[in-house]
Design a protein around this motif. Structure first.
Motif, PDB file in Angstrom:
ATOM      1  N   MET A  69       0.842  -1.196   0.000  1.00  0.00           N
ATOM      2  CA  MET A  69       0.000   0.000   0.000  1.00  0.00           C
ATOM      3  C   MET A  69       0.879   1.248   0.000  1.00  0.00           C
ATOM      4  N   ARG A  70       0.563   2.221  -0.859  1.00  0.00           N
ATOM      5  CA  ARG A  70       1.329   3.457  -0.935  1.00  0.00           C
ATOM      6  C   ARG A  70       1.161   4.266   0.347  1.00  0.00           C
ATOM      7  N   PRO A  71       2.179   5.066   0.709  1.00  0.00           N
ATOM      8  CA  PRO A  71       2.074   5.850   1.946  1.00  0.00           C
ATOM      9  C   PRO A  71       0.845   6.740   1.987  1.00  0.00           C
ATOM     10  N   GLU A  72       0.498   7.373   0.853  1.00  0.00           N
ATOM     11  CA  GLU A  72      -0.672   8.243   0.829  1.00  0.00           C
ATOM     12  C   GLU A  72      -1.948   7.457   1.112  1.00  0.00           C
ATOM     13  N   GLU A  73      -2.053   6.262   0.558  1.00  0.00           N
ATOM     14  CA  GLU A  73      -3.215   5.416   0.805  1.00  0.00           C
ATOM     15  C   GLU A  73      -3.265   4.962   2.257  1.00  0.00           C
ATOM     16  N   THR A  74      -2.090   4.673   2.808  1.00  0.00           N
ATOM     17  CA  THR A  74      -2.024   4.255   4.205  1.00  0.00           C
ATOM     18  C   THR A  74      -2.488   5.379   5.122  1.00  0.00           C
ATOM     19  N   LEU A  75      -2.016   6.588   4.871  1.00  0.00           N
ATOM     20  CA  LEU A  75      -2.453   7.740   5.663  1.00  0.00           C
ATOM     21  C   LEU A  75      -3.955   7.954   5.510  1.00  0.00           C
ATOM     22  N   GLN A  76      -4.458   7.833   4.301  1.00  0.00           N
ATOM     23  CA  GLN A  76      -5.890   8.032   4.075  1.00  0.00           C
ATOM     24  C   GLN A  76      -6.713   7.015   4.858  1.00  0.00           C
ATOM     25  N   SER A  77      -6.244   5.761   4.926  1.00  0.00           N
ATOM     26  CA  SER A  77      -6.994   4.748   5.668  1.00  0.00           C
ATOM     27  C   SER A  77      -7.021   5.063   7.161  1.00  0.00           C
ATOM     28  N   LEU A  78      -5.915   5.565   7.705  1.00  0.00           N
ATOM     29  CA  LEU A  78      -5.895   5.970   9.113  1.00  0.00           C
ATOM     30  C   LEU A  78      -6.858   7.134   9.340  1.00  0.00           C
ATOM     31  N   TRP A  79      -6.836   8.081   8.437  1.00  0.00           N
ATOM     32  CA  TRP A  79      -7.664   9.290   8.553  1.00  0.00           C
ATOM     33  C   TRP A  79      -9.146   8.930   8.500  1.00  0.00           C
ATOM     34  N   THR A  80      -9.484   8.001   7.605  1.00  0.00           N
ATOM     35  CA  THR A  80     -10.879   7.581   7.473  1.00  0.00           C
ATOM     36  C   THR A  80     -11.354   6.869   8.729  1.00  0.00           C
ATOM     37  N   LEU A  81     -10.492   6.003   9.298  1.00  0.00           N
ATOM     38  CA  LEU A  81     -10.858   5.295  10.518  1.00  0.00           C
ATOM     39  C   LEU A  81     -11.092   6.265  11.667  1.00  0.00           C
ATOM     40  N   ALA A  82     -10.333   7.356  11.697  1.00  0.00           N
ATOM     41  CA  ALA A  82     -10.501   8.361  12.747  1.00  0.00           C
ATOM     42  C   ALA A  82     -11.669   9.306  12.482  1.00  0.00           C
ATOM     43  N   ALA A  83     -12.294   9.188  11.306  1.00  0.00           N
ATOM     44  CA  ALA A  83     -13.462  10.004  10.935  1.00  0.00           C
ATOM     45  C   ALA A  83     -13.151  11.494  10.963  1.00  0.00           C
ATOM     46  N   LEU A  84     -11.981  11.863  10.449  1.00  0.00           N
ATOM     47  CA  LEU A  84     -11.590  13.267  10.363  1.00  0.00           C
ATOM     48  C   LEU A  84     -11.875  13.793   8.958  1.00  0.00           C
ATOM     49  N   PRO A  85     -11.960  15.126   8.780  1.00  0.00           N
ATOM     50  CA  PRO A  85     -12.370  15.694   7.495  1.00  0.00           C
ATOM     51  C   PRO A  85     -11.405  15.328   6.364  1.00  0.00           C
ATOM     52  N   PRO A  86     -11.913  14.719   5.275  1.00  0.00           N
ATOM     53  CA  PRO A  86     -11.020  14.270   4.192  1.00  0.00           C
ATOM     54  C   PRO A  86     -10.275  15.406   3.501  1.00  0.00           C
ATOM     55  N   GLU A  87     -10.831  16.620   3.517  1.00  0.00           N
ATOM     56  CA  GLU A  87     -10.162  17.725   2.836  1.00  0.00           C
ATOM     57  C   GLU A  87      -8.817  18.074   3.472  1.00  0.00           C
ATOM     58  N   ALA A  88      -8.614  17.702   4.740  1.00  0.00           N
ATOM     59  CA  ALA A  88      -7.341  17.995   5.400  1.00  0.00           C
ATOM     60  C   ALA A  88      -6.190  17.205   4.797  1.00  0.00           C
ATOM     61  N   LEU A  89      -6.476  16.063   4.161  1.00  0.00           N
ATOM     62  CA  LEU A  89      -5.413  15.226   3.591  1.00  0.00           C
ATOM     63  C   LEU A  89      -4.639  15.950   2.495  1.00  0.00           C
ATOM     64  N   ALA A  90      -5.244  16.963   1.882  1.00  0.00           N
ATOM     65  CA  ALA A  90      -4.544  17.720   0.842  1.00  0.00           C
ATOM     66  C   ALA A  90      -3.341  18.477   1.380  1.00  0.00           C
ATOM     67  N   PHE A  91      -3.242  18.608   2.705  1.00  0.00           N
ATOM     68  CA  PHE A  91      -2.138  19.353   3.319  1.00  0.00           C
ATOM     69  C   PHE A  91      -0.989  18.447   3.759  1.00  0.00           C
ATOM     70  N   ALA A  92      -1.069  17.143   3.450  1.00  0.00           N
ATOM     71  CA  ALA A  92      -0.001  16.202   3.798  1.00  0.00           C
ATOM     72  C   ALA A  92       0.976  16.068   2.641  1.00  0.00           C
ATOM     73  N   ARG A  93       2.258  16.078   2.951  1.00  0.00           N
ATOM     74  CA  ARG A  93       3.308  15.892   1.959  1.00  0.00           C
ATOM     75  C   ARG A  93       4.185  14.722   2.420  1.00  0.00           C
ATOM     76  N   LEU A  94       4.115  13.613   1.716  1.00  0.00           N
ATOM     77  CA  LEU A  94       4.859  12.412   2.074  1.00  0.00           C
ATOM     78  C   LEU A  94       5.873  12.110   0.975  1.00  0.00           C
ATOM     79  N   ASN A  95       7.146  12.031   1.362  1.00  0.00           N
ATOM     80  CA  ASN A  95       8.218  11.767   0.414  1.00  0.00           C
ATOM     81  C   ASN A  95       8.930  10.472   0.770  1.00  0.00           C
ATOM     82  N   GLY A  96       9.351   9.733  -0.261  1.00  0.00           N
ATOM     83  CA  GLY A  96      10.125   8.519  -0.055  1.00  0.00           C
ATOM     84  C   GLY A  96       9.306   7.261  -0.263  1.00  0.00           C
ATOM     85  N   THR A  97      10.006   6.143  -0.474  1.00  0.00           N
ATOM     86  CA  THR A  97       9.371   4.840  -0.656  1.00  0.00           C
ATOM     87  C   THR A  97      10.196   3.776   0.054  1.00  0.00           C
ATOM     88  N   ASP A  98       9.513   2.705   0.460  1.00  0.00           N
ATOM     89  CA  ASP A  98      10.212   1.552   1.024  1.00  0.00           C
ATOM     90  C   ASP A  98      10.973   0.806  -0.075  1.00  0.00           C
TER      91      ASP A  98
END
Length: 459
Positions: free
Chosen positions: A1-30
């Motif tokens: 799973m890509r880091p952005e997708e992983t963060l989105q799944s955590l955010w959805t489980l916490a029931a926080l506003p999805p529009e806030a995800l646009a402010f996340a910047r994730l760099n790098g890959t495993d």
């Protein structure tokens, strides 16, 4: 799973506003550290989730959203928890901690606390005052792994048998963990929204929040340290009769630290006075232990309506292991990670993950869950209970998938990511926090100090 997708799944489980995800910047890959698991993604996503949730609470308090950037290699190195004191790197493990070969497999023993070490040695039939590591290894060769694990659990000790993933999945506890979400945020009482002052744009997102930290090793201290970095006042409450490990020097950055003996009426009264002005109560006592002292989730909600109570456990709240003690290294062993890593590395023996990522990621999930519950509290009122466990985090890590060629990556240098500061333990050199907030940089309000350095009152 890509880091952005992983963060989105955590955010959805916490029931926080999805529009806030646009402010996340994730760099790098495993891979960023030698492992067949996505430990870099787990580190990066959990740290980003904690920082973004804190900023979303700040936004609810009147400030503009701000960008949160997390670089994967930095996040992974932060989760190695490396530090030194006056140039000395403390040993991570007691000589008796680690894997022991048994007659039918392996057992991992956690011996970093003296009472756990001595208890395990007595269970092996050895005298703790004279035993050497070689004696323990010889004693364990004739033992049955599951039998020793069971006997240790019944004695309140910490040891687990090595399992494969399929063996863990077949256990009642494995099935219980698989049926649970990564974390839960539950309303447990009625209360109006707690009064929080509006924030100025220059203030950190958790400024003015007060957090009680009743944790010791390692996930809880990491989570509360993160809350301090994002601006909260964190009071670490230690018991004067209980031991600590040297990692407390690293995890106490940004915290006040007081001594309270909760076995006494005076200690309980002092904690109740602190609770009366707190917004978050984080505890990692053995399951049921804090309730016996009068500060379980429902009890704290009655005493402080509107509180967010965070509970940390090793194996979750359901299943036959729900009341067992545990540490990251033991959960890795029991759940199958050590076997899988050794198999992927082709070493012919079990291998641990490159850091205690179950502890570290769970710590940042504590910080995220606390901020998310506070966000709900401000909008809906109520008292809230956040529950996390190392085993549930392990199940999540496993679900992130495997990394082909994960052991081919070289071990990176840590020097570019270190910072130094004076502390009550000596000159502390440790990892900078990897979450970078665009408008309000993370910072430590107080230096790391030994337990009991501060009075039991809020600043």
């Amino acid at each position: 799973m890509r880091p952005e997708e992983t963060l989105q799944s955590l955010w959805t489980l916490a029931a926080l506003p999805p529009e806030a995800l646009a402010f996340a910047r994730l760099n790098g890959t495993d891979p960023v550290l030698p492992s067949s698991f996505a430990v870099g993604t787990a580190a990066q996503a959990s740290i980003a989730a904690a920082a973004l949730a804190a900023c979303e609470l700040g936004h609810l308090r009147g400030t503009a959203r701000q960008e949160v950037a997390v670089e994967m290699l930095h996040a992974a190195l932060e989760c190695t928890a490396w530090f030194s004191l006056d140039g000395r790197v403390p040993p991570q493990w007691d000589p008796f901690s680690g894997l022991y070969r048994c007659a039918d497999g392996w057992v991992r023993v956690h011996a970093n606390f003296a009472h756990h070490r001595d208890g395990a040695l007595r269970l092996m039939g050895l005298d703790p005052s004279t035993a050497q590591r070689a004696d323990a290894e010889a004693a364990m060769r004739s033992r049955n792994a599951i039998d020793f694990e069971t006997a240790a659990a019944e004695a309140g000790l910490v040891a687990t048998a090595l399992r494969r993933f399929d063996e863990w999945d077949a256990t009642p506890q494995g099935r219980a963990i698989a049926a649970q979400p990564l974390f839960t945020i539950e309303r447990i009482g009625e209360a109006p929204p707690l009064a929080l002052a509006p924030l100025a744009e220059s203030q950190p997102p958790l400024a003015g929040l007060r957090v009680l930290d009743l944790t010791r090793v390692l996930a809880g201290p990491v989570g509360c340290r993160a809350l301090a970095a994002f601006g909260a006042d964190v009071m670490l409450v230690n018991a004067p009769h209980l031991p600590n490990i040297e990692a407390i020097a690293d995890t106490s950055r940004g915290k006040l630290s007081t001594h309270l003996d909760l076995r006494s009426k005076a200690g309980q009264t002092s904690l109740e006075e602190l609770l009366a002005e707190a917004h978050v109560f984080v505890q990692g006592y053995r399951p049921g232990g804090v309730a016996e002292l009068g500060f379980g989730p429902e009890q704290t909600a009655r005493r402080r309506p509107g509180i967010v109570h965070v509970s940390l456990s090793a194996y979750g709240t359901y299943g036959p292991w729900a009341r067992r003690r545990g540490f990251d290294s033991l959960v890795q062993t029991a759940m199958g990670f050590n076997h899988a890593e050794g198999e992927a590395a082709g070493e012919g023996k079990p291998r641990p993950l490159p850091m205690q990522i179950l502890d570290e990621a769970t710590g940042y999930l504590i910080a995220m869950g606390a901020a998310a519950a506070l966000w709900r509290q401000q909008r809906e009122g109520g008292s809230w209970h956040v529950q996390v466990s190392l085993a549930q985090t392990g199940q999540w890590l496993r679900g992130l998938g495997r990394i082909p060629g994960g052991f081919e990556v070289p071990s990176p240098k840590i020097e570019p990511w270190l910072e130094s500061a004076a502390s009550g333990f000596g000159e502390l050199r440790s990892m900078r926090l990897s979450a970078r907030l665009a408008r309000t940089p993370v910072a430590w309000r107080w230096p790391s100090m030994p337990p009991g350095s501060h009075p039991a009152r809020w600043p």
